[in-house]
Structure formats: C-alpha cells, structure tokens
Design a protein around this motif. Structure first.
Motif, PDB file in Angstrom:
ATOM      1  N   ILE A  23       0.848  -1.196   0.000  1.00 40.07           N
ATOM      2  CA  ILE A  23       0.000   0.000   0.000  1.00 40.07           C
ATOM      3  C   ILE A  23       0.885   1.247   0.000  1.00 40.07           C
ATOM      4  CG2 ILE A  23      -1.808   1.286   1.224  1.00 40.07           C
ATOM      5  CD1 ILE A  23      -2.671  -1.437   2.419  1.00 40.07           C
ATOM      6  N   LEU A  38      -5.125   2.770  -1.866  1.00 40.16           N
ATOM      7  CA  LEU A  38      -5.259   1.414  -2.387  1.00 40.16           C
ATOM      8  C   LEU A  38      -6.298   1.432  -3.502  1.00 40.16           C
ATOM      9  CD1 LEU A  38      -4.535  -1.609  -2.134  1.00 40.16           C
ATOM     10  CD2 LEU A  38      -6.430  -1.818  -0.505  1.00 40.16           C
ATOM     11  N   ASP A  39      -5.906   0.951  -4.685  1.00 42.16           N
ATOM     12  CA  ASP A  39      -6.803   0.949  -5.849  1.00 42.16           C
ATOM     13  C   ASP A  39      -7.365   2.352  -6.120  1.00 42.16           C
ATOM     14  OD1 ASP A  39      -6.417  -1.780  -6.155  1.00 42.16           O
ATOM     15  OD2 ASP A  39      -8.096  -2.282  -4.832  1.00 42.16           O
ATOM     16  N   LYS A  40      -6.461   3.332  -6.058  1.00 41.69           N
ATOM     17  CA  LYS A  40      -6.782   4.736  -6.337  1.00 41.69           C
ATOM     18  C   LYS A  40      -7.753   5.351  -5.320  1.00 41.69           C
ATOM     19  CE  LYS A  40      -6.023   4.282 -11.329  1.00 41.69           C
ATOM     20  NZ  LYS A  40      -6.579   4.489 -12.676  1.00 41.69           N
ATOM     21  N   GLU A  41      -7.931   4.692  -4.188  1.00 42.41           N
ATOM     22  CA  GLU A  41      -8.841   5.187  -3.151  1.00 42.41           C
ATOM     23  C   GLU A  41      -8.070   5.455  -1.869  1.00 42.41           C
ATOM     24  OE1 GLU A  41     -12.669   3.686  -0.481  1.00 42.41           O
ATOM     25  OE2 GLU A  41     -11.966   2.479  -2.172  1.00 42.41           O
TER      26      GLU A  41
END
Length: 239
Positions: A23, A38-41
């Motif tokens: 991360i 994480l995952d653009k969030e």
C-alpha cells in the motif's frame, strides 16, 4: 470515517507495515499528512505531529530536533498569534476589534458584500477591521524579523483571507509559501487558551480510517499488541 489519536512512536512502524502490504502513500505538505492509497482510493490518512518532517529523498517521515513556527488563528473580531521556539510558546498576543453588527451578528465585511455602501457605524467597523489586520501582520513581521521561522500554521476563514494578505501592512510571506500549513482543527474563539490547546493538538498524531482501511489498521494494531505481550513475557522470564 473513524478518527483516533495515534501514538507517534508507531509512525515509522506503521509506514513499514503498510509498505509490506503493498500500500503506497502520498505526502500532503499543506495538511502535513500521509495519505495511504489502495486501488486509487484513499483508505487511511495519518497526520504527522509538528516535531516530524517528511524527507522527500528517502520518502519517509523523520524526527526534527528543533523547529520554530508561528500559529495564526483569525476569526471576525478576534485573533491570536503565537511564536513557538522549539515547540514551546515563547510569545503570544490576542487581537480584538469591533467588526460585528450587533443585531445581525454579521461581520462588516460580509455586510458590505451584500449591501454595498454603509453608514457611519459601518464605516467605523470597517476601519477597525483594517486596523485589526494591520496589527496582526505587524506582529507577525516582528517575529519574522527576529527569528528563523520554519513553519506557518494558519486558521482563517475564506472571507477574511483577502484582508489578511492584502492590507496596508503586508504579511512577511505570500500565499504560496512552502512553510504554510492549514491548522486541521475548527477554531471558534482564538484565545490564548485555544492557542495553547491547538499547539498540543498539533504535537500529537491523528489517524483517519475509511472503511477500506479498517482491516489493515486492525491488523497493524493486532501486530502491535502481540509484540507488546511477547516483550512483557520475555521480561518476566528474565526476572
């Protein structure tokens, strides 16, 4: 979103833990925080205490042994400016001005934006407003003339910002100064007592956990608790 105080002793360990989980994080210098993504969030935001900086070469937070800074908190009719030498309040001053219309409870600046020209009482309030900001900036200038300033913490409403930066007595820094950070706390009444509390708050670390970061945070805290139990058991065995 869950908000908690965070033990600043654990900051390096937390960064290492999140890195081991793949991360990444971004450093926000204006808010002085690490934003874990994480995952653009954004899943976790970790605000760093004032006695830590961010090393852009190593891409890690680092402890700082010495730092001078000013805290500037401004509301309509009252403001406080504090100079902190090595994290301890060295000088402070509270400013007050007659800026609020008694019946409406609205500042003269806001009134002028909606009503245009004003009467004698309004002109007095406007003059006090201008003198209010001149006094604030004069005080800030004194600190900058006398001391090295490493950080500038500001809490000021958007309505008052043009008067803060655009007065007859200018600020000794511009809006884009890299030392500026926004004080991440709502301040209703910037008295000396509040100035002291804000400094204590800024010396602490705080973590904000979104739903997507909850499991990662719980896993980290579980690891910390287990290591503490193991350490205590080893101490008992040595005894």
């Amino acid at each position: 979103m869950k908000i908690e105080k965070f033990d600043k002793i654990l900051i390096f360990r937390f960064v290492t833990f999140m890195h081991s989980k793949g991360i990444a994080f971004e450093y926000n210098d204006k808010k002085h925080l690490l934003d874990f993504i994480l995952d653009k969030e954004s899943i976790i935001k970790l605000r760093l205490p004032l006695d830590m900086d961010f090393d852009f070469d190593k891409k890690l937070p680092i402890h700082t042994d010495f730092k001078n800074y000013v805290l500037i908190m401004i509301r309509s009719g009252i403001a406080s400016v504090g100079f902190f030498e090595n994290y301890v309040n060295h000088q402070h001053k509270v400013f007050r001005a007659y800026m609020t219309r008694k019946k409406q409870g609205k500042s003269q600046i806001k009134h002028l934006k909606t009503k245009g020209k004003s009467r004698a009482g309004s002109r007095i309030r406007l003059q006090e407003t201008l003198e209010f900001f001149e006094s604030i900036n004069h005080r800030i200038q004194e600190h900058f003339d006398e001391f090295r300033i490493d950080k500038i913490g500001i809490s000021c409403s958007e309505t008052l910002i043009p008067y803060f930066y655009g007065g007859k007595v200018p600020t000794p820094f511009d809006k884009q100064d890299e030392r500026i950070f926004k004080i991440p706390k709502h301040i209703q009444n910037p008295t000396f007592e509040e100035l002291t509390e804000v400094n204590k708050f800024l010396m602490q670390s705080e973590i904000r956990i979104a739903e997507g970061g909850q499991l990662h945070y719980e896993a980290f805290m579980y690891e910390v608790r287990n290591s503490e139990i193991t350490l205590n058991e080893e101490k008992d065995e040595d005894w």
